[in-house]
Design a protein around this motif. Structure first.
Motif, mmCIF file in Angstrom:
data_model
loop_
_atom_site.group_PDB
_atom_site.id
_atom_site.type_symbol
_atom_site.label_atom_id
_atom_site.label_comp_id
_atom_site.label_asym_id
_atom_site.label_seq_id
_atom_site.Cartn_x
_atom_site.Cartn_y
_atom_site.Cartn_z
ATOM 1 N N ASN A 223 0.855 -1.171 0.000
ATOM 2 C CA ASN A 223 0.000 0.000 0.000
ATOM 3 C C ASN A 223 0.903 1.238 0.000
ATOM 4 O OD1 ASN A 223 -2.219 1.650 0.172
ATOM 5 N ND2 ASN A 223 -2.517 1.348 2.362
ATOM 6 N N ILE B 215 1.336 5.420 -0.150
ATOM 7 C CA ILE B 215 0.695 6.711 0.091
ATOM 8 C C ILE B 215 1.741 7.803 -0.073
ATOM 9 C CG2 ILE B 215 -0.425 8.184 1.831
ATOM 10 C CD1 ILE B 215 -2.259 5.948 0.984
ATOM 11 N N LYS C 170 -2.463 13.668 1.862
ATOM 12 C CA LYS C 170 -2.263 12.287 1.433
ATOM 13 C C LYS C 170 -2.886 12.010 0.062
ATOM 14 C CE LYS C 170 -1.567 10.207 5.965
ATOM 15 N NZ LYS C 170 -0.942 11.360 6.487
ATOM 16 N N GLN D 169 -2.859 8.888 -3.265
ATOM 17 C CA GLN D 169 -2.543 7.505 -3.614
ATOM 18 C C GLN D 169 -2.046 7.466 -5.060
ATOM 19 O OE1 GLN D 169 -5.540 4.873 -2.294
ATOM 20 N NE2 GLN D 169 -4.087 3.202 -2.199
#
Length: 144
Positions: free
Chosen positions: A33, A35, A87, A89
């Motif tokens: 994952n 970020i 933040k 992605q």
């Protein structure tokens, strides 16, 4: 049982009249994952007193590309903007939509990796350690 480990990497890029965009992407086969946490956008040495608009281009929940302005910097009134670890992605593109820069973007690339924790845990780790009781502080007497 899965466990996770984190790693933070510093991210920095510069947008100019000749390099108007920067795209950050990760390997499609990477199952970690990722970020991006954008912290600061600032004008650099040599910037003109003009509006410099920085956009973030990403994908929404319907996987459609969207462009959102995140900063409008001008040397005489706002040469720097703190984005407080905004933040995002990946994949994400930063674009100098107006102005000639140079504009520096800084932040963090956070990676959360899943690790197979199918091995048996060590008995020492699974048992809770007993903490020593907290003792009251001693009172100091002042000498006269």
């Amino acid at each position: 049982n899965d466990s996770c480990s984190f790693s933070d990497l510093f991210l920095g890029c510069e947008l100019t009249a000749s390099t108007k965009s920067y795209t950050f992407q990760v390997d499609k086969e990477d199952d970690s994952n990722h970020i991006l946490a954008l912290s600061v956008v600032c004008l650099m040495d040599g910037a003109k007193d003009e509006c410099n608009v920085i956009e973030v281009i990403g994908r929404n929940h319907e996987n459609q590309e969207i462009a959102v302005p995140v900063a409008n910097l001008k040397l005489s009134c706002q040469p720097l903007l703190s984005l407080d670890n905004f933040k995002l992605q990946p994949p994400v593109t930063f674009r100098l939509a107006a102005g000639s820069g140079p504009v520096h973007l800084a932040g963090w690339h956070q990676i959360m990796q899943r690790e197979d924790a199918s091995f048996e845990e060590d008995d020492d780790l699974s048992e809770e350690e007993e903490l020593a009781p907290i003792m009251p502080a001693k009172k100091w007497k002042r000498k006269q």
